[in-house]
Design a protein around this motif. Structure first.
Motif, PDB file in Angstrom:
ATOM      1  N   ASP A 238      45.077  23.944 -28.236  1.00  0.00           N
ATOM      2  CA  ASP A 238      44.039  23.388 -29.120  1.00  0.00           C
ATOM      3  C   ASP A 238      43.565  24.235 -29.989  1.00  0.00           C
ATOM      4  OD1 ASP A 238      42.631  21.410 -29.761  1.00  0.00           O
ATOM      5  OD2 ASP A 238      40.845  21.960 -28.547  1.00  0.00           O
ATOM      6  N   LEU A 239      43.512  25.526 -30.009  1.00  0.00           N
ATOM      7  CA  LEU A 239      43.024  26.505 -30.917  1.00  0.00           C
ATOM      8  C   LEU A 239      43.873  26.964 -31.934  1.00  0.00           C
ATOM      9  CD1 LEU A 239      41.528  29.575 -29.006  1.00  0.00           C
ATOM     10  CD2 LEU A 239      40.375  27.884 -30.255  1.00  0.00           C
ATOM     11  N   ALA A 240      45.238  26.756 -32.070  1.00  0.00           N
ATOM     12  CA  ALA A 240      46.194  26.852 -32.811  1.00  0.00           C
ATOM     13  C   ALA A 240      45.992  25.921 -34.236  1.00  0.00           C
ATOM     14  CB  ALA A 240      47.725  26.703 -32.448  1.00  0.00           C
ATOM     15  N   PHE A 241      45.769  26.467 -35.312  1.00  0.00           N
ATOM     16  CA  PHE A 241      45.220  25.742 -36.456  1.00  0.00           C
ATOM     17  C   PHE A 241      45.831  26.049 -37.790  1.00  0.00           C
ATOM     18  CE2 PHE A 241      41.341  24.586 -39.136  1.00  0.00           C
ATOM     19  CZ  PHE A 241      40.999  23.098 -38.666  1.00  0.00           C
ATOM     20  N   VAL A 242      46.062  24.841 -38.427  1.00  0.00           N
ATOM     21  CA  VAL A 242      46.784  24.999 -39.949  1.00  0.00           C
ATOM     22  C   VAL A 242      45.706  24.729 -40.884  1.00  0.00           C
ATOM     23  CG1 VAL A 242      48.310  24.199 -41.471  1.00  0.00           C
ATOM     24  CG2 VAL A 242      48.985  24.454 -38.779  1.00  0.00           C
ATOM     25  N   ALA A 243      45.422  26.038 -41.636  1.00  0.00           N
ATOM     26  CA  ALA A 243      44.268  25.783 -42.703  1.00  0.00           C
ATOM     27  C   ALA A 243      44.644  25.490 -43.982  1.00  0.00           C
ATOM     28  CB  ALA A 243      43.227  27.054 -42.567  1.00  0.00           C
ATOM     29  N   THR A 244      43.905  24.489 -44.713  1.00  0.00           N
ATOM     30  CA  THR A 244      44.068  24.168 -46.067  1.00  0.00           C
ATOM     31  C   THR A 244      42.809  24.689 -46.926  1.00  0.00           C
ATOM     32  OG1 THR A 244      43.657  22.199 -45.830  1.00  0.00           O
ATOM     33  CG2 THR A 244      45.922  22.692 -45.662  1.00  0.00           C
ATOM     34  N   GLY A 245      41.989  25.265 -46.050  1.00  0.00           N
ATOM     35  CA  GLY A 245      40.602  25.293 -46.966  1.00  0.00           C
ATOM     36  C   GLY A 245      39.835  26.349 -46.013  1.00  0.00           C
TER      37      GLY A 245
ATOM     38  N   VAL B 152      48.554  16.550 -45.455  1.00  0.00           N
ATOM     39  CA  VAL B 152      47.118  16.377 -45.000  1.00  0.00           C
ATOM     40  C   VAL B 152      46.733  14.861 -44.619  1.00  0.00           C
ATOM     41  CG1 VAL B 152      44.714  16.629 -45.243  1.00  0.00           C
ATOM     42  CG2 VAL B 152      46.315  18.678 -45.730  1.00  0.00           C
ATOM     43  N   LYS B 153      47.246  13.852 -45.885  1.00  0.00           N
ATOM     44  CA  LYS B 153      46.833  12.405 -45.644  1.00  0.00           C
ATOM     45  C   LYS B 153      47.564  11.928 -44.326  1.00  0.00           C
ATOM     46  CE  LYS B 153      46.182  12.426 -50.578  1.00  0.00           C
ATOM     47  NZ  LYS B 153      46.845  12.005 -51.779  1.00  0.00           N
ATOM     48  N   LYS B 154      48.923  12.363 -44.290  1.00  0.00           N
ATOM     49  CA  LYS B 154      49.752  11.876 -43.432  1.00  0.00           C
ATOM     50  C   LYS B 154      49.076  11.844 -41.923  1.00  0.00           C
ATOM     51  CE  LYS B 154      54.710  11.056 -42.996  1.00  0.00           C
ATOM     52  NZ  LYS B 154      55.748  11.869 -43.657  1.00  0.00           N
ATOM     53  N   LEU B 155      48.499  13.248 -41.792  1.00  0.00           N
ATOM     54  CA  LEU B 155      48.204  13.504 -40.391  1.00  0.00           C
ATOM     55  C   LEU B 155      46.590  13.032 -40.219  1.00  0.00           C
ATOM     56  CD1 LEU B 155      49.529  17.258 -40.181  1.00  0.00           C
ATOM     57  CD2 LEU B 155      50.385  15.271 -39.068  1.00  0.00           C
ATOM     58  N   GLY B 156      46.042  12.385 -41.020  1.00  0.00           N
ATOM     59  CA  GLY B 156      44.671  11.869 -41.067  1.00  0.00           C
ATOM     60  C   GLY B 156      43.648  12.812 -41.606  1.00  0.00           C
TER      61      GLY B 156
ATOM     62  N   ALA C  48      43.096  26.609 -56.474  1.00  0.00           N
ATOM     63  CA  ALA C  48      43.879  25.591 -56.763  1.00  0.00           C
ATOM     64  C   ALA C  48      44.652  25.060 -55.558  1.00  0.00           C
ATOM     65  CB  ALA C  48      45.080  26.204 -57.852  1.00  0.00           C
ATOM     66  N   GLY C  49      44.308  25.554 -54.500  1.00  0.00           N
ATOM     67  CA  GLY C  49      45.280  25.099 -53.337  1.00  0.00           C
ATOM     68  C   GLY C  49      45.064  23.371 -52.926  1.00  0.00           C
ATOM     69  N   ALA C  50      45.211  22.996 -51.803  1.00  0.00           N
ATOM     70  CA  ALA C  50      45.462  21.790 -51.451  1.00  0.00           C
ATOM     71  C   ALA C  50      43.930  21.019 -51.464  1.00  0.00           C
ATOM     72  CB  ALA C  50      46.251  21.486 -50.092  1.00  0.00           C
ATOM     73  N   THR C  51      43.810  19.883 -52.211  1.00  0.00           N
ATOM     74  CA  THR C  51      42.538  19.416 -52.290  1.00  0.00           C
ATOM     75  C   THR C  51      42.391  18.080 -51.388  1.00  0.00           C
ATOM     76  OG1 THR C  51      43.280  18.047 -53.930  1.00  0.00           O
ATOM     77  CG2 THR C  51      42.143  20.224 -54.768  1.00  0.00           C
TER      78      THR C  51
END
Ligand code: MTE
Length: 284
Positions: free
Chosen positions: A169-176, A88-92, A12-15
């Protein structure tokens, strides 16, 4: 009549942003992926339970992770609130990165995460010159998250990075994960992934990011400061007071699959410069 959702509850998370493409810089060459089954069924998420095999079931009994608002504030020029899909859309959009993942409990995985570099979000927020740290906070909802009915942790779960770490560069935000929205048990719909640090730094299901001038106290440091520090960089030479960190168990690799632990989890080239001159034994 309501239309049935095409996305099952467990996803159900961010699609937004799927399907994803792998970033060739982090294509996982030379690494053996941990199977989707293990990544999504062997979890640490104390908001639900301390039993790794039990998180999946408890996190999918009606806990809603869509829609989900994240708030960005503190010492920034542009504080904002956004739905995760809108963000997510705003960040491209998003990309896939294959990263090694090492828990402080001496087990490891290799995970294809989908998301965006944390730096992109920082650029959007425009930190003031007084901002030196990012403090991340997880949701509080004991009705949905039964682990929060117990005081194992002083909820909410909190984590933090300094600015050099957060803009690396490695620091990442995951949505999937594995090309699909994050399942609830993996920290839907938005979590941090900092692969050179022990897994507890990779905070799940974030509702707030604040930019601060003082170093925040992270949850595990608060619980047991002599065992867990602020930095929590993966380091084979600095043992946990109760066990060795020299080697790690490979999840899904078979009963006796172990390998040596690597300094900064193998990412020394990318992050070593941040800790030049730092005594990694004292600042564990
Ligand atoms: N985030 C929150 N909010 N609560 C937690 O209990 N556990 C941490 C980290 N983030 C945790 C958390 C620990 S100890 C690990 S190893 C990773 O999440 C596990 O992530 P995974 O279940 O996706 O493998």
């Amino acid at each position: 009549m309501a239309m049935p959702s095409l996305i099952p509850q467990a996803l159900a998370g961010a699609t937004a942003g799927f399907p994803v493409k792998v970033n060739p810089k982090f294509d996982g060459s030379g690494l053996d992926l941990t199977s989707y089954k293990y990544v999504t069924s062997y979890n640490n998420f104390y908001e639900f339970t301390t039993d790794k095999g039990g998180v999946k079931e408890l996190a999918n009994q009606g806990w809603k992770t869509d829609p989900w608002t994240i708030k960005i504030g503190g010492l920034v020029e542009n504080p904002f609130k956004a739905d995760v899909n809108e963000l997510v859309k705003k960040l491209g959009g998003i990309e896939e990165r294959i990263y090694r993942f090492r828990c402080v409990e001496a087990w490891s995985m290799v995970v294809p995460w989908d998301g965006f570099p944390l730096r992109k979000l920082i650029e959007l927020a425009k930190p003031k010159s007084s901002a030196r740290f990012l403090k991340f906070t997880t949701f509080v909802d004991p009705k949905s998250a039964p682990g929060q009915k117990r005081r194992t942790i002083d909820w909410p779960y909190v984590e933090a990075l300094n600015m050099a770490e957060a803009t690396n560069d490695l620091a990442f935000v995951a949505t999937g994960v594995y090309g699909k929205p994050l399942p609830n048990q993996n920290g839907a719909p938005i979590r941090l992934v900092v692969p050179w640090k022990y897994g507890f730094k990779s905070i799940k299901s974030i509702v707030k990011i604040e930019f601060t001038s003082k170093r925040p106290v992270n949850t595990w440091q608060q619980l047991a400061p002599e065992e867990y520090g602020f930095y929590a960089n993966v380091n084979p030479e600095v043992d946990h007071p109760r066990w060795s960190q020299a080697s790690e168990r490979i999840i899904g690799g078979g009963f006796s699959a172990r390998q040596p632990t690597l300094l900064f989890n193998g990412y020394e080239k990318e992050v070593g410069h941040i800790y030049k001159g730092v005594n990694l034994r004292l600042l564990y």
